[in-house]
Design a protein around this motif. Sequence first.
Motif, PDB file in Angstrom:
ATOM      1  N   HIS A 201      47.362  57.617  37.386  1.00  0.00           N
ATOM      2  CA  HIS A 201      47.485  59.070  37.533  1.00  0.00           C
ATOM      3  C   HIS A 201      46.359  59.792  36.805  1.00  0.00           C
ATOM      4  O   HIS A 201      45.873  60.828  37.285  1.00  0.00           O
ATOM      5  CB  HIS A 201      48.826  59.564  37.003  1.00  0.00           C
ATOM      6  N   HIS A 202      45.921  59.280  35.663  1.00  0.00           N
ATOM      7  CA  HIS A 202      44.824  59.911  34.923  1.00  0.00           C
ATOM      8  C   HIS A 202      43.572  60.015  35.793  1.00  0.00           C
ATOM      9  O   HIS A 202      42.924  61.074  35.842  1.00  0.00           O
ATOM     10  CB  HIS A 202      44.525  59.100  33.663  1.00  0.00           C
TER      11      HIS A 202
ATOM     12  N   ALA B  38      44.293  62.536  38.728  1.00  0.00           N
ATOM     13  CA  ALA B  38      44.320  63.929  38.272  1.00  0.00           C
ATOM     14  C   ALA B  38      42.907  64.426  37.979  1.00  0.00           C
ATOM     15  O   ALA B  38      42.570  65.579  38.286  1.00  0.00           O
ATOM     16  CB  ALA B  38      45.190  64.053  37.023  1.00  0.00           C
TER      17      ALA B  38
ATOM     18  N   ARG C 204      41.143  67.589  39.801  1.00  0.00           N
ATOM     19  CA  ARG C 204      40.523  68.717  39.075  1.00  0.00           C
ATOM     20  C   ARG C 204      39.091  68.931  39.534  1.00  0.00           C
ATOM     21  O   ARG C 204      38.622  70.077  39.655  1.00  0.00           O
ATOM     22  CB  ARG C 204      40.561  68.460  37.562  1.00  0.00           C
TER      23      ARG C 204
ATOM     24  N   SER D  37      46.444  72.541  45.403  1.00  0.00           N
ATOM     25  CA  SER D  37      47.131  72.332  44.128  1.00  0.00           C
ATOM     26  C   SER D  37      48.542  71.778  44.276  1.00  0.00           C
ATOM     27  O   SER D  37      49.038  71.103  43.373  1.00  0.00           O
ATOM     28  CB  SER D  37      47.178  73.648  43.343  1.00  0.00           C
TER      29      SER D  37
ATOM     30  N   ALA E 181      48.534  68.053  43.834  1.00  0.00           N
ATOM     31  CA  ALA E 181      48.382  67.640  42.443  1.00  0.00           C
ATOM     32  C   ALA E 181      49.688  67.814  41.669  1.00  0.00           C
ATOM     33  O   ALA E 181      50.062  66.970  40.844  1.00  0.00           O
ATOM     34  CB  ALA E 181      47.259  68.434  41.788  1.00  0.00           C
ATOM     35  N   LYS E 182      50.403  68.912  41.933  1.00  0.00           N
ATOM     36  CA  LYS E 182      51.685  69.147  41.261  1.00  0.00           C
ATOM     37  C   LYS E 182      52.701  68.067  41.627  1.00  0.00           C
ATOM     38  O   LYS E 182      53.482  67.610  40.784  1.00  0.00           O
ATOM     39  CB  LYS E 182      52.223  70.522  41.642  1.00  0.00           C
TER      40      LYS E 182
ATOM     41  N   HIS F  89      52.017  64.982  42.559  1.00  0.00           N
ATOM     42  CA  HIS F  89      51.621  63.741  41.884  1.00  0.00           C
ATOM     43  C   HIS F  89      52.064  63.757  40.421  1.00  0.00           C
ATOM     44  O   HIS F  89      52.560  62.742  39.901  1.00  0.00           O
ATOM     45  CB  HIS F  89      50.104  63.544  41.980  1.00  0.00           C
ATOM     46  N   GLN F  90      51.894  64.883  39.752  1.00  0.00           N
ATOM     47  CA  GLN F  90      52.337  65.001  38.362  1.00  0.00           C
ATOM     48  C   GLN F  90      53.853  64.823  38.268  1.00  0.00           C
ATOM     49  O   GLN F  90      54.360  64.145  37.364  1.00  0.00           O
ATOM     50  CB  GLN F  90      51.934  66.364  37.796  1.00  0.00           C
TER      51      GLN F  90
ATOM     52  N   LEU G  50      54.760  61.222  38.541  1.00  0.00           N
ATOM     53  CA  LEU G  50      54.508  60.551  37.260  1.00  0.00           C
ATOM     54  C   LEU G  50      55.654  60.809  36.291  1.00  0.00           C
ATOM     55  O   LEU G  50      56.165  59.871  35.658  1.00  0.00           O
ATOM     56  CB  LEU G  50      53.191  61.042  36.657  1.00  0.00           C
ATOM     57  N   ASP G  51      56.051  62.054  36.159  1.00  0.00           N
ATOM     58  CA  ASP G  51      57.138  62.408  35.243  1.00  0.00           C
ATOM     59  C   ASP G  51      58.426  61.672  35.615  1.00  0.00           C
ATOM     60  O   ASP G  51      59.157  61.189  34.737  1.00  0.00           O
ATOM     61  CB  ASP G  51      57.373  63.922  35.257  1.00  0.00           C
TER      62      ASP G  51
END
Length: 223
Positions: free
Chosen positions: A117-118, A121, A125, A178, A181-182, A184-185, A188-189
């Motif tokens: 994910h790093h 992300a 960005r 965006s 990306a949200k 994907h975050q 991850l969470d």
Amino acid sequence: MVNASAVTDTGSAGDAGYRRIRDDIIFGVLTPSERLRLEAMKEDYGVSISTLREVLNRLASEGFVIAEGRKGFEVAPVSVKNLQELAELRILLEHHAMEQSFGIGDMEWEGRVVAAHHKLAATERQIASKSDVPELRRRYDGEFHQALISACGSRELMAAHAVIFDKYFRYALQYRGSETAKQHQALLDCALSRDIAKAKKILVQHIRGCVEHALASGTLRRE
């Protein structure tokens, strides 16, 4: 006696040609339904006619190419129906594999997910501030989703998912912004908190959102 180095060179050329042709299909360099002319491809990809036939038959077995007997080969077409089928199959595979991974994933699995994910992300960005690089996005997007299911315990399942993901990505060349990306975050969470129920809902939104985006473009034909 067989020359071992010659066999290795042929294999290397075939593997390189396979990867290049496969990528060119995914990214639209070789367009849907395009007739694949072996003589021209021999020059473009630097491989022999016999190696090209092997590569194209391999791609046909994966569904990226259509083999038409004596008529030759063409790039697999795209359509609304195909996109919808791929989306639902991807949901089915990822739901099952995520459920397994979330249940038995250990600290090593968490590390793979966080690392994948790093990179994704950071790429997202970059897209937001500069411009999209579909090749990087496909690589890191795919690595992240593979990391999420990497503790599922089935290499066959992961291999099937990887093929479906790439076939699906043919329809996802335009970045959705965006919201992607949200999501994907959020995935991850969910992985770190082992919230599989929420992860499944987010994945459905994620995948079907891409379908809606592709349909809104108006470039796909209905069957």
